[in-house]
Design a protein around this motif. Structure first.
Motif, PDB file in Angstrom:
ATOM      1  N   SER A  69       0.856  -1.195   0.000  1.00 13.95           N
ATOM      2  CA  SER A  69       0.000   0.000   0.000  1.00 13.95           C
ATOM      3  C   SER A  69       0.886   1.237   0.000  1.00 13.95           C
ATOM      4  O   SER A  69       1.004   1.944   1.005  1.00 13.95           O
ATOM      5  CB  SER A  69      -0.925  -0.005   1.221  1.00 13.95           C
ATOM      6  N   GLN A 121      -6.220   5.259  -0.366  1.00 15.34           N
ATOM      7  CA  GLN A 121      -5.511   4.391   0.561  1.00 15.34           C
ATOM      8  C   GLN A 121      -5.154   5.170   1.825  1.00 15.34           C
ATOM      9  O   GLN A 121      -4.761   6.344   1.757  1.00 15.34           O
ATOM     10  CB  GLN A 121      -4.232   3.830  -0.060  1.00 15.34           C
ATOM     11  N   LYS A 145     -15.096   2.215   7.434  1.00 14.00           N
ATOM     12  CA  LYS A 145     -14.370   1.449   6.416  1.00 14.00           C
ATOM     13  C   LYS A 145     -13.859   0.149   7.014  1.00 14.00           C
ATOM     14  O   LYS A 145     -13.861  -0.072   8.219  1.00 14.00           O
ATOM     15  CB  LYS A 145     -13.190   2.270   5.873  1.00 14.00           C
ATOM     16  N   TYR A 146     -13.398  -0.723   6.124  1.00 14.00           N
ATOM     17  CA  TYR A 146     -12.837  -1.994   6.550  1.00 14.00           C
ATOM     18  C   TYR A 146     -11.316  -1.958   6.408  1.00 14.00           C
ATOM     19  O   TYR A 146     -10.760  -1.229   5.583  1.00 14.00           O
ATOM     20  CB  TYR A 146     -13.404  -3.150   5.723  1.00 14.00           C
ATOM     21  N   GLY A 147     -10.681  -2.765   7.205  1.00  9.54           N
ATOM     22  CA  GLY A 147      -9.232  -2.878   7.139  1.00  9.54           C
ATOM     23  C   GLY A 147      -8.741  -3.888   8.148  1.00  9.54           C
ATOM     24  O   GLY A 147      -9.531  -4.522   8.858  1.00  9.54           O
ATOM     25  N   SER A 186     -10.082  -8.933   8.453  1.00 10.67           N
ATOM     26  CA  SER A 186     -10.506  -7.554   8.267  1.00 10.67           C
ATOM     27  C   SER A 186     -11.641  -7.205   9.225  1.00 10.67           C
ATOM     28  O   SER A 186     -12.477  -8.047   9.580  1.00 10.67           O
ATOM     29  CB  SER A 186     -10.955  -7.358   6.819  1.00 10.67           C
ATOM     30  N   ASP A 189      -9.122  -0.170   3.879  1.00 11.53           N
ATOM     31  CA  ASP A 189      -9.704  -0.305   2.555  1.00 11.53           C
ATOM     32  C   ASP A 189     -10.539   0.938   2.269  1.00 11.53           C
ATOM     33  O   ASP A 189     -11.289   1.404   3.115  1.00 11.53           O
ATOM     34  CB  ASP A 189     -10.573  -1.563   2.503  1.00 11.53           C
ATOM     35  N   SER A 230     -13.132   1.302   0.538  1.00  9.42           N
ATOM     36  CA  SER A 230     -14.568   1.094   0.406  1.00  9.42           C
ATOM     37  C   SER A 230     -15.212   0.995   1.774  1.00  9.42           C
ATOM     38  O   SER A 230     -14.565   0.767   2.792  1.00  9.42           O
ATOM     39  CB  SER A 230     -14.844  -0.187  -0.385  1.00  9.42           C
ATOM     40  N   HIS A 277     -17.323  -4.694   3.242  1.00 12.02           N
ATOM     41  CA  HIS A 277     -16.292  -5.696   3.523  1.00 12.02           C
ATOM     42  C   HIS A 277     -15.755  -6.289   2.226  1.00 12.02           C
ATOM     43  O   HIS A 277     -16.514  -6.748   1.386  1.00 12.02           O
ATOM     44  CB  HIS A 277     -16.882  -6.811   4.393  1.00 12.02           C
ATOM     45  N   ALA A 278     -14.458  -6.246   2.068  1.00 12.14           N
ATOM     46  CA  ALA A 278     -13.842  -6.736   0.833  1.00 12.14           C
ATOM     47  C   ALA A 278     -13.615  -8.226   0.923  1.00 12.14           C
ATOM     48  O   ALA A 278     -13.228  -8.740   1.951  1.00 12.14           O
ATOM     49  CB  ALA A 278     -12.523  -6.025   0.587  1.00 12.14           C
TER      50      ALA A 278
END
Length: 865
Positions: free
Chosen positions: A751, A783, A824-826, A835, A859, A861, A864-865
């Motif tokens: 990233s 990012q 957000k997710y991460g 995540s 993330d 978005s 959830h990715a």
């Protein structure tokens, strides 16, 4: 080039280009993108560092020569890595191996290289007119001559002067005359030899006279290193020709400029170097990293001083980052009690400014007396030309100059032929105001004239040396020798705040101050190096991190020192200064190896040997009870014998047991500081730089201790994916630090946007332990990352087994997340879980309960990715 992380290697005959090439696979796996090496051009035989260059035209054959360099670069390119090289534009070795220097000694001012070095061919000492003072004799000249220690010898088609290891050329006429004549007569006729030597273009002298008489500029006060005039176009080309060719050929990708303050005009130099590098970019081969080249400068920044953006560099080499991280890890509440303890034990001032002023005064009078007089004379001559009615003596200028130099707050000003530097007015006025308190009324006109001259263009239309430039060439080495190499060894309040580039007056720093520093760095120099250990550091990064814990527990530390003083009263030499004993105890605690068993004789003896080497250097640098110029063998022997007795388990079992117990009690908190330091280096604005071997714990002392061989086989074997929480249980082996670095650098790889010029946003921390947390976010485009790390947990961790505060300690402490993160997710790359969706606030107890730091990759978005 865009370096994500650099790794500094010290090259020498025992660790060559080939040795460096063998570590590329490991370094690539660690996350390093660019190898960063010490100078590669030919240096004196056996050099362990490369800063004593003798030939700028060739790559050092002891390192493997240009073929070895090409092989190293080939391997680097295969791994997708670059090469940053240290260069030395300020000085060369004044050595027989240096053909340029030898030519000057043989021909004097008639040499084609007479202007290559910074030599005063017409000094006030008329006996040195047209000559170079060579302060290489171990005793006064007449004694050496009397005892027949100087001789003549034939070497090939020339006759040379031989003294010890020195081989000095004769004038061509003398050499040609004597080449076919018997030389034995000179061994019996001292008068004839003296007459011959007096005809040469150099004057042999006792080394102790250098400070008073030398007529050429050295690197600091080192007689073996002569300064070059790189501001002259022909000298610039000679010094940089090979380096620029190697850049054009794609063999190097970036430069680190050593000691930029030694140059006459750093701004012009840096801009010219940048222009030359930029102009060569089209010539670089396709496989080489594209430009612009990384260009960083070694610059010691004073408190509040800023590196000018107009230099067109990518920023400094990281000393200022070291200082900020160190300050962040000290508790301000420890300043007053530790200052009192230092005063009570040492009998010396608790005020560093007083210690610094005294050191500057003494160093000016000893190491730089001749240069001081020359600069005072230059100001006096300038005043007579400009204001012939000014009734001020040369002695008055000398006194005023000394007062100003004692109070000068930075290394130097930057006046040039074009005018003053951008910050010079404030710097000079600060120094002038302080100096006015020290000078008599009769010297005020001289002081005012000096200050006014420093703020004007230096060109005055005459052939006299520019006084302002002379001031700059004196103030920088004076600061280095008096402050970092003298006062830092005298002032022992807490040694973790005594290191290269540190503001020792500033005992501690807040999270807010660290954030302000990082925001400015992100805006001005996002590619500057972020270092926490270097080849010049006085104490290893984890040694400093451990000693910082003492700022949190000053009462426990004072109690321990008192116990040690009582335990050791019978073995402590009567002559040992209390200040030296106290600094020794700090060094023992900071450097104590984690694997050292207080009962193990071999380990204790090895540690004692390291301490004695440090102690000798510390005593001589302090110049109070001993010095390099006049070593006190009796005092040094007594001090060393005290170390030996302390580490003899048959003599000092009680001390060793108690000292080890104290180290064990603070070591977890020191390790936590070390982990936080490593994470901040990898994630804060700048290019993280790792000094060789420091991916494991670094408890090294000043050189040569910090330049020991590195066990890369062990480091490569340990770099395998394992849960960080599991590694925390075996934190003492240092693998946990390596794993954290690898994870953080891998994050930079996966990233890159937030790290490559991303915004820096401090995060608000609330709750009972808010002062024990540092947190920030970085974002660029879609990012972002979030960093949360523990600091100042020494009281909580004292006597604990792990470098991990309990969840109870954190209580209700929370970190407020920015709106571009909340929802957000991460994931936290330092934890073993999947995540997660971020709330508006994070509870520190929940985030740091299995590892004392967190690095979240967010993330962009909201799903959830």
């Amino acid at each position: 080039m865009t370096a994500r992380a650099t790794y500094r290697l010290q090259l020498h005959a025992g660790f060559t280009f080939a040795d460096a090439a063998r570590q590329i696979g490991y370094l690539q796996k660690l996350g390093i993108t660019d190898l960063y090496v010490s100078p590669i051009l030919r240096a004196r035989r056996g050099s362990l560092h490369g800063y004593d260059g003798v030939d700028p035209d060739h790559v050092n054959p002891e390192l493997g020569g240009e073929d070895g360099l090409r092989h190293l670069v080939h391997r680097l390119r295969e791994a997708g890595m670059g090469l940053v090289v240290d260069i030395v534009p300020n000085h060369m070795a004044a050595s027989v191996e240096n053909a340029i220097w030898m030519d000057v000694l043989a021909k004097g001012p008639h040499s084609a290289y007479a202007a290559f070095f910074d030599i005063d061919w017409a000094p006030n000492d008329l006996s040195l007119t047209g000559k170079v003072l060579l302060p290489i004799l171990g005793r006064p000249y007449r004694e050496i001559l009397r005892d027949r220690e100087i001789a003549l010898a034939r070497e090939g088609e020339r006759v040379v002067v031989r003294y010890g290891d020195h081989r000095l050329p004769l004038r061509f006429a003398d050499s040609a005359t004597l080449l076919h004549e018997p030389l034995e007569a000179f061994a019996q006729d001292a008068a004839a030899l003296d007459e011959l030597l007096m005809r040469q273009h150099y004057r042999l002298a006792w080394w102790r006279t250098a400070g008073d008489r030398i007529n050429w500029r050295r690197f600091f006060d080192i007689n073996e290193l002569v300064a070059v005039q790189v501001e002259r176009p022909e000298v610039f080309e000679a010094v940089h020709g090979t380096i620029l060719r190697l850049y054009a050929e794609g063999l190097i990708d970036g430069l680190r400029v050593d000691h930029v303050d030694g140059l006459t005009d750093p701004a012009v130099y840096c801009r010219l170097l940048r222009e030359r590098l930029t102009a060569l970019e089209p010539q670089r081969p396709a496989g080489a990293p594209p430009g612009p080249a990384l260009l960083v400068v070694e610059k010691i920044l004073g408190a509040g001083e800023r590196l000018p953006a107009a230099w067109h560099s990518d920023g400094p080499t990281g000393y200022e980052f070291m200082n900020e991280v160190s300050a962040l890890q000290h508790d301000p509440n420890g300043e007053a009690p530790l200052t009192r303890l230092w005063q009570d034990l040492s009998g010396r001032s608790g005020n560093f400014e007083a210690e610094e002023r005294l050191a500057r005064r003494e160093t000016l009078a000893s190491a730089f007396a001749g240069q001081h007089m020359a600069v005072a004379r230059a100001f006096h001559l300038a005043a007579r030309r400009e204001r012939p009615v000014l009734d001020v003596s040369e002695d008055s200028f000398r006194r005023a100059l000394a007062a100003l130099l004692e109070r000068f707050p930075v290394y130097r000003s930057y006046a040039t032929r074009a005018g003053a530097g951008p910050d010079d007015a404030a710097t000079v006025e600060t120094a002038r105001t302080a100096a006015r308190a020290d000078v008599a009324a009769i010297d005020m006109p001289a002081l005012d004239f000096i200050c006014a001259t420093l703020l004007r263009p230096t060109y005055d239309g005459s052939a006299q040396p520019d006084a302002a430039i002379g001031f700059q060439k004196l103030s920088a080495p004076l600061a280095a020798k008096a402050v970092e190499d003298t006062a830092f060894y005298r002032y022992g309040r807490l040694l973790s705040r005594n290191d290269v580039g540190f503001d020792i007056r500033r005992f501690a720093g807040s999270a807010e101050a660290f954030h302000a520093f990082c925001r400015e760095r992100a805006a001005r120099f996002p590619r500057a190096l972020s270092a926490t250990a270097t080849h010049d550091h006085k104490r290893g990064e984890d040694l400093r991190a451990r000693l910082a814990v003492l700022s949190e527990i000053p009462e426990r530390w004072q109690e321990a020192v008192g116990i040690w003083q009582r335990i050791n009263a019978d073995i402590r030499p009567d002559a040992l200064a209390p200040a030296d004993e106290y600094q020794l105890y700090q060094t023992i605690v900071g450097a104590w190896p984690l694997a050292l068993d207080a009962d193990g004789r071999s380990g204790l003896a090895g540690f004692a040997a390291r301490l004695k080497r440090w102690q000798e250097k510390a005593l001589r640098e302090a110049k109070l009870r001993s010095s390099w110029a006049t070593p006190d063998a009796v005092y040094e022997t007594e001090a060393a014998s005290f170390v030996d007795r302390l580490f003899d388990p048959l003599v000092s079992a009680a001390f060793l047991a108690h000292a080890r117990s104290f180290v064990e009690a603070i070591a977890p908190a020191g390790a936590l500081n070390g982990l936080t330091q490593a994470l901040l280096r990898c994630c804060a604005p700048g290019t993280p730089d790792i000094y060789q071997g420091c991916e494991f714990w670094d408890f090294s002392l000043v050189d040569p201790d910090n330049r020991q061989d590195v066990d890369y086989r062990r480091r490569a074997a340990s770099l395998t994916p394992r849960p960080h929480s599991a590694l925390l249980g075996s934190w003492r082996d240092g693998v946990i630090k390596q794993a954290l670095i690898a994870a953080a650098l891998d994050t930079r790889r996966r990233s890159p946007s937030p790290f490559a010029g991303g915004d820096y946003e401090p995060l608000v921390v609330t709750g009972l332990r808010a002062s024990s947390v540092v947190a920030f976010a970085r974002r660029q485009r879609d990012q972002s990352i979030v960093v949360i790390a523990a600091r100042c947990c020494g009281r909580e961790l004292f006597g604990q087994a792990l470098p991990l505060p309990s969840a109870h300690f954190w209580d209700s402490t929370r970190v407020q997340l920015p709106e571009y993160v909340a929802g957000k997710y991460g994931r936290n790359v330092l934890r073993e879980h999947k995540s997660q969706q971020f709330p508006a606030e994070l509870e520190v107890a929940g985030e740091l309960h299995v590892f004392p730091a967190a690095l979240y990759v967010v993330d962009g978005s909201a799903s959830h990715a």
